[in-house]
Design a protein around this motif. Structure first.
Motif, PDB file in Angstrom:
ATOM      1  N   VAL A 115      60.920  65.630  46.348  1.00  0.00           N
ATOM      2  CA  VAL A 115      60.238  64.755  47.297  1.00  0.00           C
ATOM      3  C   VAL A 115      58.806  64.537  46.836  1.00  0.00           C
ATOM      4  N   VAL A 116      58.325  63.316  46.981  1.00  0.00           N
ATOM      5  CA  VAL A 116      56.903  63.039  46.790  1.00  0.00           C
ATOM      6  C   VAL A 116      56.388  62.351  48.050  1.00  0.00           C
ATOM      7  N   ASP A 117      55.172  62.716  48.425  1.00  0.00           N
ATOM      8  CA  ASP A 117      54.536  62.155  49.611  1.00  0.00           C
ATOM      9  C   ASP A 117      53.483  61.167  49.153  1.00  0.00           C
ATOM     10  N   LEU A 118      53.603  59.925  49.582  1.00  0.00           N
ATOM     11  CA  LEU A 118      52.647  58.878  49.232  1.00  0.00           C
ATOM     12  C   LEU A 118      51.684  58.716  50.404  1.00  0.00           C
ATOM     13  N   ASP A 119      50.461  59.198  50.210  1.00  0.00           N
ATOM     14  CA  ASP A 119      49.476  59.282  51.281  1.00  0.00           C
ATOM     15  C   ASP A 119      48.337  58.299  51.006  1.00  0.00           C
ATOM     16  N   PRO A 120      48.243  57.222  51.778  1.00  0.00           N
ATOM     17  CA  PRO A 120      47.197  56.226  51.509  1.00  0.00           C
ATOM     18  C   PRO A 120      45.822  56.723  51.940  1.00  0.00           C
ATOM     19  N   GLY A 121      44.833  56.506  51.076  1.00  0.00           N
ATOM     20  CA  GLY A 121      43.463  56.847  51.414  1.00  0.00           C
ATOM     21  C   GLY A 121      42.820  55.747  52.235  1.00  0.00           C
ATOM     22  N   PRO A 122      41.568  55.917  52.635  1.00  0.00           N
ATOM     23  CA  PRO A 122      40.855  54.888  53.399  1.00  0.00           C
ATOM     24  C   PRO A 122      40.874  53.550  52.656  1.00  0.00           C
ATOM     25  N   GLY A 123      41.232  52.495  53.384  1.00  0.00           N
ATOM     26  CA  GLY A 123      41.289  51.172  52.776  1.00  0.00           C
ATOM     27  C   GLY A 123      42.637  50.834  52.175  1.00  0.00           C
ATOM     28  N   ALA A 124      43.550  51.786  52.146  1.00  0.00           N
ATOM     29  CA  ALA A 124      44.915  51.539  51.663  1.00  0.00           C
ATOM     30  C   ALA A 124      45.879  51.753  52.823  1.00  0.00           C
ATOM     31  N   GLY A 125      47.112  51.261  52.654  1.00  0.00           N
ATOM     32  CA  GLY A 125      48.100  51.375  53.726  1.00  0.00           C
ATOM     33  C   GLY A 125      49.506  51.322  53.173  1.00  0.00           C
ATOM     34  N   LEU A 126      50.432  50.911  54.017  1.00  0.00           N
ATOM     35  CA  LEU A 126      51.831  50.893  53.608  1.00  0.00           C
ATOM     36  C   LEU A 126      52.119  49.875  52.508  1.00  0.00           C
ATOM     37  N   GLN A 127      51.315  48.817  52.403  1.00  0.00           N
ATOM     38  CA  GLN A 127      51.548  47.883  51.302  1.00  0.00           C
ATOM     39  C   GLN A 127      51.294  48.570  49.964  1.00  0.00           C
ATOM     40  N   GLU A 128      50.187  49.298  49.853  1.00  0.00           N
ATOM     41  CA  GLU A 128      49.890  50.018  48.613  1.00  0.00           C
ATOM     42  C   GLU A 128      50.922  51.112  48.360  1.00  0.00           C
ATOM     43  N   CYS A 129      51.346  51.792  49.430  1.00  0.00           N
ATOM     44  CA  CYS A 129      52.392  52.813  49.277  1.00  0.00           C
ATOM     45  C   CYS A 129      53.684  52.188  48.760  1.00  0.00           C
ATOM     46  N   SER A 130      54.011  51.007  49.231  1.00  0.00           N
ATOM     47  CA  SER A 130      55.234  50.330  48.800  1.00  0.00           C
ATOM     48  C   SER A 130      55.175  49.978  47.316  1.00  0.00           C
ATOM     49  N   ILE A 131      54.004  49.523  46.874  1.00  0.00           N
ATOM     50  CA  ILE A 131      53.848  49.189  45.454  1.00  0.00           C
ATOM     51  C   ILE A 131      54.042  50.442  44.598  1.00  0.00           C
ATOM     52  N   VAL A 132      53.424  51.548  45.019  1.00  0.00           N
ATOM     53  CA  VAL A 132      53.565  52.800  44.272  1.00  0.00           C
ATOM     54  C   VAL A 132      55.002  53.304  44.329  1.00  0.00           C
ATOM     55  N   LEU A 144      45.080  52.313  41.588  1.00  0.00           N
ATOM     56  CA  LEU A 144      46.037  52.342  42.685  1.00  0.00           C
ATOM     57  C   LEU A 144      46.514  53.746  43.033  1.00  0.00           C
ATOM     58  N   VAL A 145      46.655  54.615  42.023  1.00  0.00           N
ATOM     59  CA  VAL A 145      47.259  55.926  42.215  1.00  0.00           C
ATOM     60  C   VAL A 145      46.270  57.026  41.852  1.00  0.00           C
ATOM     61  N   VAL A 146      46.310  58.123  42.615  1.00  0.00           N
ATOM     62  CA  VAL A 146      45.533  59.310  42.289  1.00  0.00           C
ATOM     63  C   VAL A 146      46.442  60.526  42.449  1.00  0.00           C
ATOM     64  N   TRP A 147      46.399  61.428  41.471  1.00  0.00           N
ATOM     65  CA  TRP A 147      47.287  62.591  41.537  1.00  0.00           C
ATOM     66  C   TRP A 147      46.559  63.848  41.989  1.00  0.00           C
ATOM     67  N   LYS A 148      45.231  63.829  41.969  1.00  0.00           N
ATOM     68  CA  LYS A 148      44.462  64.980  42.417  1.00  0.00           C
ATOM     69  C   LYS A 148      44.188  64.892  43.916  1.00  0.00           C
ATOM     70  N   MET A 149      44.066  66.062  44.550  1.00  0.00           N
ATOM     71  CA  MET A 149      43.888  66.114  45.998  1.00  0.00           C
ATOM     72  C   MET A 149      42.468  65.806  46.436  1.00  0.00           C
ATOM     73  N   THR A 150      41.551  65.672  45.508  1.00  0.00           N
ATOM     74  CA  THR A 150      40.136  65.474  45.817  1.00  0.00           C
ATOM     75  C   THR A 150      39.936  64.264  46.741  1.00  0.00           C
ATOM     76  N   THR A 151      39.353  64.499  47.897  1.00  0.00           N
ATOM     77  CA  THR A 151      39.212  63.455  48.911  1.00  0.00           C
ATOM     78  C   THR A 151      38.380  62.282  48.419  1.00  0.00           C
ATOM     79  N   SER A 152      37.343  62.549  47.634  1.00  0.00           N
ATOM     80  CA  SER A 152      36.443  61.476  47.188  1.00  0.00           C
ATOM     81  C   SER A 152      37.118  60.493  46.246  1.00  0.00           C
TER      82      SER A 152
END
Length: 300
Positions: free
Chosen positions: A140-157, A215-223
């Motif tokens: 399982v992978v969890d696609l978590d959008p950051g501020p300014g992103a949403g389900l559209q960006e999650c769908s692309i990823v 579009l994608v970030v693999w590190k948990m760093t919030t910034s």
């Protein structure tokens, strides 16, 4: 004279077991005026497709005793006063054992939901015949959008990840999380340890980040997250749990972790706002029409 009955308590038949449920008129989701009785009704109706996704897995719950606007807490151990008939398993993850409930039927599901357990979280492995965690039977992978992103960006990823997962011989299933983003599940043969699966998922996350750094970030760093999707590979670590498909969420409305079709995800990627989180009522209707869209990730 007969003893007076408590109008706040009702006896119900849950999978052949008589259980007392209480405070059915209590509002759990104030924004939609959804009551505890409606929550219990949802879980009773969704049980035929939810229970197979919980089967054989220790269940961690998130309880909302005062509704979604009140305090909530994660609960791993059996609840205080749990009846002897409630299935359980004791595991030692670190220094001390934890006894988890196992949700094997409507009776256990109803008992836990009556304690205001809205969310049901499970690991990617089942309990083996020896009473210990087996190898994971799904990735399982969890696609978590950051501020300014949403389900559209999650769908692309999600579409990018589907291509790479299929190249590995896996057939992922998309699930909108009922919160902000979505998950992708893929069935595994159960022949590799959690650490191996987590390594594969992390490598995939790193490759997608390198190919699509905007579009994608693999590190948990919030910034690093604004405008991007955090590809959370760590959900495959043995100690982690993920919200189960068909579980309610403790959000302002009774949203559900809902399996989706890839056609919906493609439309969501192409059109802003085309893909949205779905409510309990909508999920019940979808299951009636479409069945369990996540059935392919159930252990065979």
């Amino acid at each position: 004279m007969p003893e007076p009955t408590d109008p706040a308590k009702v006896t119900v038949d849950a999978g052949g077991r008589r259980l007392v449920v209480s405070n059915l008129d209590k509002v759990i989701y104030p924004a939609t005026e959804t009551t505890k009785g409606e929550v219990l009704h949802y879980y009773a109706r969704i049980a035929p497709v939810l229970l197979p996704h919980l089967a054989g897995r220790p269940v961690t719950r998130v309880r909302f005793p005062e509704g979604v606007e009140g305090l909530n807490f994660f609960e791993k151990n059996l609840p205080s006063g749990a009846p002897a008939w409630l299935p359980r398993v004791t595991l030692t993850h670190t220094s001390e054992p934890i006894t988890y409930p196992m949700v094997t039927g409507l009776d256990a599901l109803t008992y836990l939901a009556n304690l205001a357990s809205l969310e049901f979280h499970v690991p990617q492995w089942q309990i083996g015949a020896d009473g210990l965690p087996a190898f994971p039977d799904r990735l399982v992978v969890d696609l978590d959008p950051g501020p300014g992103a949403g389900l559209q960006e999650c769908s692309i990823v999600a579409l990018l990840a589907r291509e790479r997962l299929r190249a590995l011989g896996l057939d992922p299933i998309p699930v909108t999380s009922g919160s902000k983003g979505m998950q992708l599940y893929a069935a595994l043969p159960g022949s590799h340890a959690s650490a191996d699966i987590a390594l594969v998922a992390r490598t995939l996350a790193q490759e997608l980040t390198a190919a699509h750094p905007d579009l994608v970030v693999w590190k948990m760093t919030t910034s690093l997250r604004p405008g991007k999707v955090f590809f959370d590979w760590s959900q495959n670590v043995a100690a982690k749990t993920t919200i189960s498909p068909y579980s309610l969420r403790g959000r302002p409305a009774p949203f559900v972790a809902a399996p989706r079709t890839w056609d919906e995800v493609q439309e969501g990627a192409a059109t802003p706002g085309a893909l949205a989180q779905v409510t309990a009522t909508e999920v019940l209707d979808r299951v009636e029409r479409l069945g369990d869209l996540a059935a392919a990730v159930l252990p065979q």
